[in-house]
Structure formats: C-alpha cells, structure tokens
Design an enzyme around this catalytic site. Sequence first.
Site, mmCIF file in Angstrom:
data_model
loop_
_atom_site.group_PDB
_atom_site.id
_atom_site.type_symbol
_atom_site.label_atom_id
_atom_site.label_comp_id
_atom_site.label_asym_id
_atom_site.label_seq_id
_atom_site.Cartn_x
_atom_site.Cartn_y
_atom_site.Cartn_z
ATOM 1 N N CYS A 22 0.753 -1.139 -0.056
ATOM 2 C CA CYS A 22 -0.049 0.126 0.022
ATOM 3 C C CYS A 22 0.928 1.285 -0.119
ATOM 4 O O CYS A 22 0.499 2.066 -0.735
ATOM 5 C CB CYS A 22 -0.993 0.084 1.168
ATOM 6 S SG CYS A 22 -2.026 1.362 1.182
ATOM 7 N N CYS B 29 -5.862 -2.591 6.991
ATOM 8 C CA CYS B 29 -6.578 -1.733 7.019
ATOM 9 C C CYS B 29 -7.976 -2.034 6.290
ATOM 10 O O CYS B 29 -9.092 -1.509 7.077
ATOM 11 C CB CYS B 29 -5.959 -0.295 5.976
ATOM 12 S SG CYS B 29 -5.561 -0.951 4.463
#
Length: 374
Positions: free
Chosen positions: A103, A202
């Site tokens: 990410c 997340c």
Amino acid sequence: MSDNSQKKVIVGMSGGVDSSVSAYLLKQQGYQVEGLFMKNWEEDDNEEYCTAAEDLADAQAVCDKLDIHLHTINFAAEYWDNVFEYFLAEYKAGRTPNPDILCNKEIKFKAFLEFADEVLDADYIAMGHYVRRSFPENDEKPQMLRGLDSNKDQSYFLYTLSNEQIARSLFPVGDLEKPEVRRIAEEQDLITAKKKDSTGICFIGERKFTEFLGRYLPAQPGNIETPEGEVIGQHQGLMYHTLGQRKGLHIGGRKGGGGNEDPWFVGEKDLERNVLIAVQGKDHPMLKSEGLLASQLHWVDREPIRDVMKCTVKTRYRQEDIPCTIIPIDDENIKVIFDEPQIAVTPGQSAVFYKDDVCLGGSIIEQRIKYSQA
C-alpha cells in the site's frame, strides 16, 4: 515567515493523531499546508466495522481547526488492482504477504504523490509515519532513517521508497516520541488527541481475519500432522496459518511423544498434500532457519550490490535486528545468511536491511534456508 512559505505540502490525513500533528507542525514551520484524505476500500453496506466515514469526519474536524483545506480522493480501484489482488494471490499460494508495505509503495507514495503533484501542484507530500530523512554531506540523495521512537519506527514498511520519493516526502513526527505527539495534539485541542491507533490490515478492520479471507478464497480443510506423520488435528485452510504460529491450532491440550507438554507451533506447510506440520516447543529445530532466499530486491540509496555485504536484517516488524551476510545472486535476488539461526522466517514477508539507523532497502522472502540440524 520562513522560506517554507512558498512551498506547498499535501498531507495525507488519515483521521489519526499522527497525520493531525504532522499537519499542525508543517503549518507551524510556515509551509502552505493542505490535506488529502484517501479512501482505499469500498465497504459493503453491511460492513459496519469500516471506519472510513468516522475517519473522514475526524480529518475534516482537524483541518477545520487548523484552518487548512481538505481534499478527498478515492483510490479504491488502484488499491484493488495493485494491492488487494496481490494479497489474495499470495495467500492462495500459501504465503503470508504484507499488504501495508505494498500500500505504501503503490498508493501512498505513488498514486497519492502523482495526484498531489499533477492535480494539487504540490512541492512535497507529508505522511504521519515514524521515519526520518537524512541528506549526507556532498550527496543530494536522501537516506531514510528509523524513527526516533524505536517502539513506533515504521521504516520496515517503507523500504520500497526511492531516493526521489523520499526527497519529495516529509515526515514531521519522525523526530518525536509518540507521547510527545499526543501531548501536542492535546495542547492544540485536536479531536484525534486520544484516538486509538489503528491496528491490523486496513481493509479488514476489527473483523476476524478468517471470516474476511473466507469471503474471497475458498477454504480447504486438511490434516494437522507431526513431522513423523501422525494426524493430531484438523485445520480449516493453510492460508489461515503462518510459520511459527502458536495460537489457533486447537491442539493445545494434546501431549506429544513421551508426555511432552510443550505448546504446539506451525513448523511447515505442505502445500502439495494440504497438510499443516505442527511441532512442540519454541526451540524445535524445524522452526529455525539459517537464512533465506529473497527476490524483488530494492535498495533505497544504492546501486545493486556485486559483493558480499554485512548488515542487519528484520524478517518481521518489531523484530530485533539480526546480524547477517547478504550474498548477491543477481540484481533482484539474494541469499541471506544469519549469524545465528532464527525462528518464524516466513515466505511472502519482507526482509528489510539496516546499517545502524539507515534503512538500506529490502526484499520479499521466497524461501527459508532450513536449519541444518532439523
């Protein structure tokens, strides 16, 4: 006003205390500061665990308090294509990926930087990561250093950054201890001052990992066996387990040979037979590795190495530094030999290299070199 007054910084506002204080500090330093909130995951209507709306509200409240403009951007498509599909493919292959590292590489320091650059005309971007930058004398290429707060240092997750990305990125809280960050937030009456730090992956949030993963990959139950082949239990899918894991095997009350009552650990995954190999005791030889083979090698501030190099390595976050020797195979592949055998070296995870406080770079663990006495 300082020279910074002509420099525009776009801060990645997550709705957390670290990015909030980062924005405040940059404004105090005289920069033109604006915020950008990223939405990286499209939750279903019934996914109540997702905190995106709450995080956006907190980010907006902080920006209002600091009198800075907040932009929003949806990177969900980029996240799915460049992070989540890789995450699923790795688990399907029996490996244990780290999506937070990807990410940072594909979203926070690529898509975000490109948007800030091309649309918002930024000079810099800033994130609330606990890392530092250093510009060595007579060298314009910046280095990445561990964060001052060793308990919060996030350099492990940022080893894929290039010199160019580091040069365009500011990390205001990297020189602070976490309690100091919270103290500043309280002094400035920021709504995020006492907000709990986010943990875990997340896009999974607070929900159970097995439940989430099962929505995308069909589970394949199989046997749990000892190294000798004795069946001692059942697993619900190899993808739910990682090497060195102790919890979740559900064989805790079973004694091993000779009345051995030591706890059981995941020693190996037999992908061909869909069998989980369990061993007893944290010092079992099967848990140990003498080194590893790694691919996708990336150096932050140097060309590919040609000679053997001594440094330290972390094979997982929060691990103590391990003295090691790197033996280059080619520009992207290396062999790493530890000075002392290590446990829980896991394919799919990252091996990140250091010289003192400098993060040199890292690579993806392809396979472990098993302990010769195993």
